[in-house]
Scaffold this motif. Structure first.
Motif, PDB file in Angstrom:
ATOM      1  N   ASP A 169     -39.390 -17.651  37.729  1.00 14.48           N
ATOM      2  CA  ASP A 169     -38.176 -18.422  37.416  1.00 14.48           C
ATOM      3  C   ASP A 169     -38.139 -18.783  35.947  1.00 14.48           C
ATOM      4  N   GLN A 170     -39.273 -19.212  35.436  1.00 14.45           N
ATOM      5  CA  GLN A 170     -39.353 -19.602  34.030  1.00 14.45           C
ATOM      6  C   GLN A 170     -39.029 -18.426  33.117  1.00 14.45           C
TER       7      GLN A 170
ATOM      8  N   PRO B 245     -25.017 -18.261  32.182  1.00  8.86           N
ATOM      9  CA  PRO B 245     -25.394 -18.960  30.963  1.00  8.86           C
ATOM     10  C   PRO B 245     -24.876 -18.222  29.724  1.00  8.86           C
TER      11      PRO B 245
ATOM     12  N   GLN C  20     -37.355 -15.697  33.889  1.00  5.82           N
ATOM     13  CA  GLN C  20     -35.961 -15.283  34.074  1.00  5.82           C
ATOM     14  C   GLN C  20     -35.016 -16.173  33.282  1.00  5.82           C
ATOM     15  N   THR C  21     -35.307 -17.467  33.230  1.00  3.00           N
ATOM     16  CA  THR C  21     -34.481 -18.386  32.450  1.00  3.00           C
ATOM     17  C   THR C  21     -34.490 -18.003  30.975  1.00  3.00           C
ATOM     18  N   TRP C  22     -35.660 -17.674  30.472  1.00  5.05           N
ATOM     19  CA  TRP C  22     -35.750 -17.245  29.068  1.00  5.05           C
ATOM     20  C   TRP C  22     -34.938 -15.968  28.844  1.00  5.05           C
TER      21      TRP C  22
ATOM     22  N   GLU D 121     -32.342 -14.806  30.554  1.00  4.20           N
ATOM     23  CA  GLU D 121     -30.891 -14.999  30.684  1.00  4.20           C
ATOM     24  C   GLU D 121     -30.284 -15.556  29.405  1.00  4.20           C
ATOM     25  N   ARG D 122     -31.044 -16.312  28.671  1.00  2.00           N
ATOM     26  CA  ARG D 122     -30.508 -16.913  27.439  1.00  2.00           C
ATOM     27  C   ARG D 122     -30.132 -15.869  26.393  1.00  2.00           C
TER      28      ARG D 122
END
Length: 404
Positions: free
Chosen positions: A249-250, A92, A252-254, A256-257
């Motif tokens: 998961d939630q 990302p 980790q998504t934050w 990675e951004r």
């Protein structure tokens, strides 16, 4: 003699007659010609003759090598199809959050509901020509409805009564200034509201985020990572909420951004172990801050106390916890205060994050929760966007409540 000649003639005549009858009979027995549509059957070729009966061999002229045309090579077998490996998903794109300075001022329009109920409501009541007891009761009711709290409400009403009496005539500008001063005094200007992220040692600052599931705790942890990155800090995230599906998961998504790594473990794993590993990784990477998202179960206070207490003790093996932030949903009002009391008994809360402040008419919860816990509101959530978490600024908050 004549008789003999006569007998010979009769015999010849008889023979001729018999021959004619035979010929005539044969002609009558001939088959009719084949119809034109019937195909003509050709006889098979004669068997090859051998020996003396064989036909002489016809010699053909000899050809040179150059004249000989070789048969075309058979088409090559098709090559096996090339298996194309699927491309790995692209990483990302790392976002660069906007600086946080003045963010609350930019988001002040999000406080419209709180503004209409609290600030504008109070200004309308104070602008009446005669401030009788009924009007003061309405002012008090407006403050209580906005969740300012009983004791702070009484203090504010007493102060307003006194100052209005001294002021005498009241212009809209004077009332606005008066109300601003009193609300600002209630919100408090002497708190240290910056999120503490410096440990004072070589280890990263460690911030633990606590709160009931459903208040936006994990999302707030991700948004806080953006706030810190926007202010020039490097961050490692610890996904220690292992009891809620997809929490890691939630988070980790934050992360990675904004290029922050997330340390996680198996679902249902030991939160304290993950928190320990997160701080360990933060030290190894030389990160500025480690953010730890914890579970938010409140079914038994004892279980919660044991779990959070264990996380705190394990993390402190690396160094002291610098900040423990409690996430509260501003729309829950007094229920949020009850949650705050429970968590304050479990761990030493050092700051409060109020989420969903843009969706409530109870802006007074800022005042009430600070009074309840004796710790400042440090961050407020004013929307669903990734950069809608703002450092709390008392003056900007009060100005938004009162309006222009």
């Amino acid at each position: 003699m004549e008789f003999l000649i006569l007998a010979v003639v009769i015999a010849l005549v008889a023979v001729g007659a018999i021959s004619g009858l035979v010929v005539s009979s044969r002609k009558k027995k001939q088959l009719p010609p084949a119809p034109p549509s019937t195909p003509t059957i050709t006889a098979p070729p004669a068997e090859p003759q051998v020996g003396e009966d064989a036909a002489p061999t016809v010699e053909e002229p000899r050809r040179t090598i150059e004249e000989v045309v070789l048969p075309e090579a058979e088409a090559a077998a098709p090559e096996a199809p090339v298996v194309v490996e699927p491309e790995a998903p692209a990483a990302p794109e790392i976002e660069v959050p906007a600086p946080t300075a003045g963010r609350l001022v930019r988001l002040r329009a999000r406080l419209a509901r709180s503004q209409n109920s609290l600030g504008k409501g109070l200004l309308t009541l104070l602008s009446r020509e005669h401030l009788d007891e009924d009007t003061w009761e309405e002012i008090e009711e407006t403050l209580l409805t906005a969740d300012v709290g009983v004791k702070p409400t009484q203090e504010l009403v007493d102060r307003l009564r006194e100052r209005v009496k001294v002021l005498g005539t009241r212009t809209p500008e004077e009332l606005r200034g008066l109300l601003r001063e009193e609300l600002l005094a209630l919100v408090g200007t002497d708190y240290e509201r910056a999120v503490k992220t410096e440990s004072g040692t070589d280890t990263p600052g460690v911030v633990m985020v606590v709160g009931v599931n459903g208040t936006g705790k994990t999302t707030t942890t991700g948004k806080l990572a953006r706030v810190l990155v926007a202010d020039g800090r490097s961050v490692v995230l610890g996904a220690a909420d292992t009891f809620r599906a997809a929490a890691a998961d939630q988070l980790q998504t934050w992360g990675e951004r904004v290029g922050a790594r997330t340390v996680r473990g198996p679902e249902g794993g030991d939160p304290a172990s993950i928190a320990f590993d997160a701080v360990k990784e933060g030290i190894a990477e030389g990160a500025d801050v480690v953010l730890i998202d914890t579970a938010g179960r409140l079914h038994t206070k004892t279980g919660l106390m044991d779990e959070l207490g264990k996380v705190k003790r394990v993390v402190e093996k690396h160094g002291p916890l610098d900040e423990i932030l409690l996430v509260l949903d501003a729309t829950t009002g007094q229920n949020g205060l009850m949650q705050a009391r429970v968590f304050a008994e479990v761990v030493d809360i050092t700051g409060i994050v109020l989420t969903k402040l843009d969706g409530t008419a109870k802006g007074g919860i800022v005042i009430a929760v600070q009074r309840e816990l004796g710790v400042p509101v440090k961050l407020v959530g004013l929307g669903e966007g990734p950069d809608d978490l703002a450092p709390f600024e008392p003056a900007a908050f009060v100005d938004a409540l009162i309006g222009d």
